[in-house]
Structure formats: structure tokens, C-alpha cells
Design an enzyme around this catalytic site. Structure first.
Site, short mmCIF file in Angstrom:
data_model
loop_
_atom_site.label_atom_id
_atom_site.label_comp_id
_atom_site.label_asym_id
_atom_site.label_seq_id
_atom_site.Cartn_x
_atom_site.Cartn_y
_atom_site.Cartn_z
N SER A 1 0.84 -1.19 0.00
CA SER A 1 0.00 0.00 0.00
C SER A 1 0.88 1.24 0.00
CB SER A 1 -0.89 0.02 1.24
OG SER A 1 -1.44 1.32 1.37
N HIS B 1 -1.03 -1.31 -4.39
CA HIS B 1 -2.31 -0.92 -3.79
C HIS B 1 -2.34 0.59 -3.61
CE1 HIS B 1 -5.89 -1.84 -1.33
NE2 HIS B 1 -5.49 -0.87 -0.52
N ASP C 1 -4.50 3.67 -2.33
CA ASP C 1 -5.62 4.03 -1.47
C ASP C 1 -6.13 5.42 -1.82
OD1 ASP C 1 -6.02 1.83 0.44
OD2 ASP C 1 -3.94 2.23 1.00
N MET D 1 -8.82 8.20 -0.85
CA MET D 1 -9.72 8.61 0.25
C MET D 1 -10.19 10.04 -0.01
SD MET D 1 -7.60 7.27 3.54
CE MET D 1 -6.67 5.72 3.52
N HIS E 1 -8.01 1.07 -4.47
CA HIS E 1 -8.99 0.89 -3.40
C HIS E 1 -9.70 2.22 -3.18
CE1 HIS E 1 -9.55 -0.06 1.20
NE2 HIS E 1 -10.70 0.01 0.56
N MET F 1 -11.94 4.47 -1.35
CA MET F 1 -12.65 4.73 -0.08
C MET F 1 -13.32 6.09 -0.24
SD MET F 1 -9.72 3.29 2.45
CE MET F 1 -8.50 3.42 1.16
N MET G 1 -11.90 -5.83 4.86
CA MET G 1 -11.05 -4.91 5.61
C MET G 1 -10.73 -5.51 6.98
SD MET G 1 -10.33 -2.33 3.70
CE MET G 1 -9.42 -1.43 4.96
N GLY H 1 -9.16 4.12 6.48
CA GLY H 1 -8.85 5.54 6.68
C GLY H 1 -7.39 5.82 6.98
N GLY I 1 -3.21 4.09 7.72
CA GLY I 1 -2.26 2.99 7.78
C GLY I 1 -1.80 2.80 9.22
N GLY I 2 -1.09 1.72 9.44
CA GLY I 2 -0.45 1.49 10.74
C GLY I 2 -1.38 1.10 11.88
N ASP J 1 -6.79 -6.24 4.06
CA ASP J 1 -6.13 -4.93 4.05
C ASP J 1 -6.22 -4.32 5.44
OD1 ASP J 1 -5.19 -2.40 3.48
OD2 ASP J 1 -6.86 -1.83 2.18
N GLY J 2 -5.04 -4.12 6.04
CA GLY J 2 -4.97 -3.48 7.35
C GLY J 2 -4.25 -4.35 8.36
N GLY J 3 -3.10 -3.86 8.81
CA GLY J 3 -2.37 -4.55 9.87
C GLY J 3 -1.71 -5.85 9.44
N GLY K 1 1.04 -1.97 4.11
CA GLY K 1 1.65 -0.65 3.99
C GLY K 1 2.82 -0.50 4.94
#
Ligand code: DX5
Ligand code: ZN
Length: 218
Positions: A7, A32, A34, A36, A65, A67, A136, A141, A143-144, A174-176, A196
């Protein structure tokens, strides 16, 4: 097939083109991106003109992606800018069938994403015509954030339904995603992994990506 999609949210935006090229050299399978809008999620990133500019920096598939609210309205711009897979949110306010059809009419692959509080079953009516489902594993919204392991039953439910229908739908998380969570997601049935922070904060992104592939492939 296992795919790793770094990401770019965690990249250095001042050298975005070089960051994409670096990820390609490090063994990424897709990139990827993102998007937003500050409305669907409480953060703002980039739009189609930037996607168009960075398109020349890599030949890898662009995994975009969205959002954003009203994705239907903006999808033609992202298709024209060089996206390959366009994923939009179930919770955004566009007609799902019409939006998938629009993505396909533009010659792109369609993904449908669900936020943590949305049940897996909402994607079932569309499964036959989706190339990818994105479950998700954080609230979209930022990263991290920490991986939500309690999303794994949703991943398994989508995988089971796809298998029941004889589909080899890509299931993305996606996420973590990191070395300590990717195995959990793979075991649940995911095969496309967005990451990411774990990749971009690594001293050796190539080693991190190959470690991810090894763990997910086990
Ligand atoms: C979050 C984004 C993610 C994010 C993942 O809303 O959709 O793609 O960049 O970042 P990490 O891997 O750091 O959780
Ligand atoms: Zn994302």
C-alpha cells in the site's frame, strides 16, 4: 495464488514514482493505491490525475482501493488513469450491480470491499461477477492500525461460498498485515495481502515481501 500488494499510503509521496519502482524490484505482485475523499473516510489522499502520472513508473497491476462516496461517478476517471483492479465499498452510496457493470464495461477487474462492521454475506449476491472481495481488517482511513483477527470468520465465509460455487475469486485483506498476521489471514482463506506499514518501514522490503509469500504459501 498468493499476491502481495504494497500500500503506497505508507510510501514517501515526494518520490512516489521511485517508490512504485522500488516495490516492483522488491517482488511486489501489484500496487495498492488508497483513494480517500475525506467524506467516506476521515482522511484525504489522492485522485485520478496522480494515478495517471504514476502509471508510467511501473508495469505492475494497479490495485485501486476507492474509499470514497459515490464511486460510480469517479470510476471512469480512475479507469482512464490506468487502474487495473478497481475496488469500491459496499457501504458507499452507489448501486452495487451497476457499479460492477461499469467497471467491467471499462475493461477493468472489479472488487467489492466490506468494512469491519459489515457482514460477509452482503457480497454473496455479487460473488459470481466479482474478480475480488476485499475484507477490511481495520477501519478504513489510516495505515499502521492493528490487525482485527475477528474478521477471519468473514474471510472464511467468503472463501467457502466462492468454493461452493466453483469460483477462484481473489480474497484480499487490508490493514495490519505483517509477518505475524499474514499467516492467520492466509489460513482463513485470503490470497491477496495488502501491506503498507510493515513493508515500507522495513529495512529490507524485498526480504519482507518474500517472507510474506513464504508464510502465506505454507
Ligand atoms: C487503510 C488502507 C490500507 C492501509 C494499510 O484504510 O486501506 O490500505 O494502507 O496499511 P497498513 O498495512 O499499515 O495497516
Ligand atoms: Zn487499502
Amino acid at each position: 495464488m498468493i499476491k502481495i500488494s504494497p500500500s503506497i499510503l505508507s510510501s514517501d509521496y515526494s518520490i512516489l514514482g521511485a517508490e512504485l519502482k522500488r516495490m516492483e524490484d522488491c517482488g511486489a505482485d501489484m500496487l495498492h493505491i488508497d483513494v480517500m475523499d475525506g467524506h467516506f473516510v476521515p482522511n484525504i489522499t489522492l485522485g485520478a490525475p496522480i494515478v495517471k502520472c504514476i502509471r508510467k513508473s511501473s508495469s505492475l497491476p494497479f490495485d485501486v482501493h476507492l474509499m470514497i462516496s459515490d464511486p460510480y461517478k469517479y470510476i471512469p476517471d480512475f479507469a482512464k488513469a490506468g487502474s487495473d483492479i478497481i475496488t469500491f465499498h459496499y457501504e458507499a452510496d452507489s448501486d452495487i450491480d451497476e457499479t460492477i457493470d461499469l467497471i467491467h464495461s471499462l475493461g477493468k477487474k472489479a472488487g467489492l470491499s466490506i468494512k469491519p462492521k459489515t457482514p460477509a454475506e452482503v457480497v454473496f449476491p455479487y460473488l459470481d461477477k466479482l474478480e475480488m472481495v476485499l475484507v477490511m481488517t481495520v477501519e478504513p482511513g489510516f495505515g499502521g492500525q492493528s490487525f482485527m483477527a475477528d474478521m477471519m470468520p468473514k474471510v472464511s465465509a467468503v472463501r467457502a461460498e466462492a468454493e461452493k460455487r466453483g469460483l477462484d475469486t481473489d480474497i484480499q485483506v487490508d490493514g495490519g498485515i505483517s509477518g505475524s498476521t499474514i499467516g492467520i489471514a492466509a489460513k482463513a482463506g485470503a490470497n491477496v495481502f495488502v501491506s503498507g506499514n510493515a513493508i515500507f518501514s522495513s529495512d529490507d522490503a524485498a526480504a519482507t515481501i518474500s517472507e510474506f509469500k513464504a508464510i502465506a504459501g505454507e
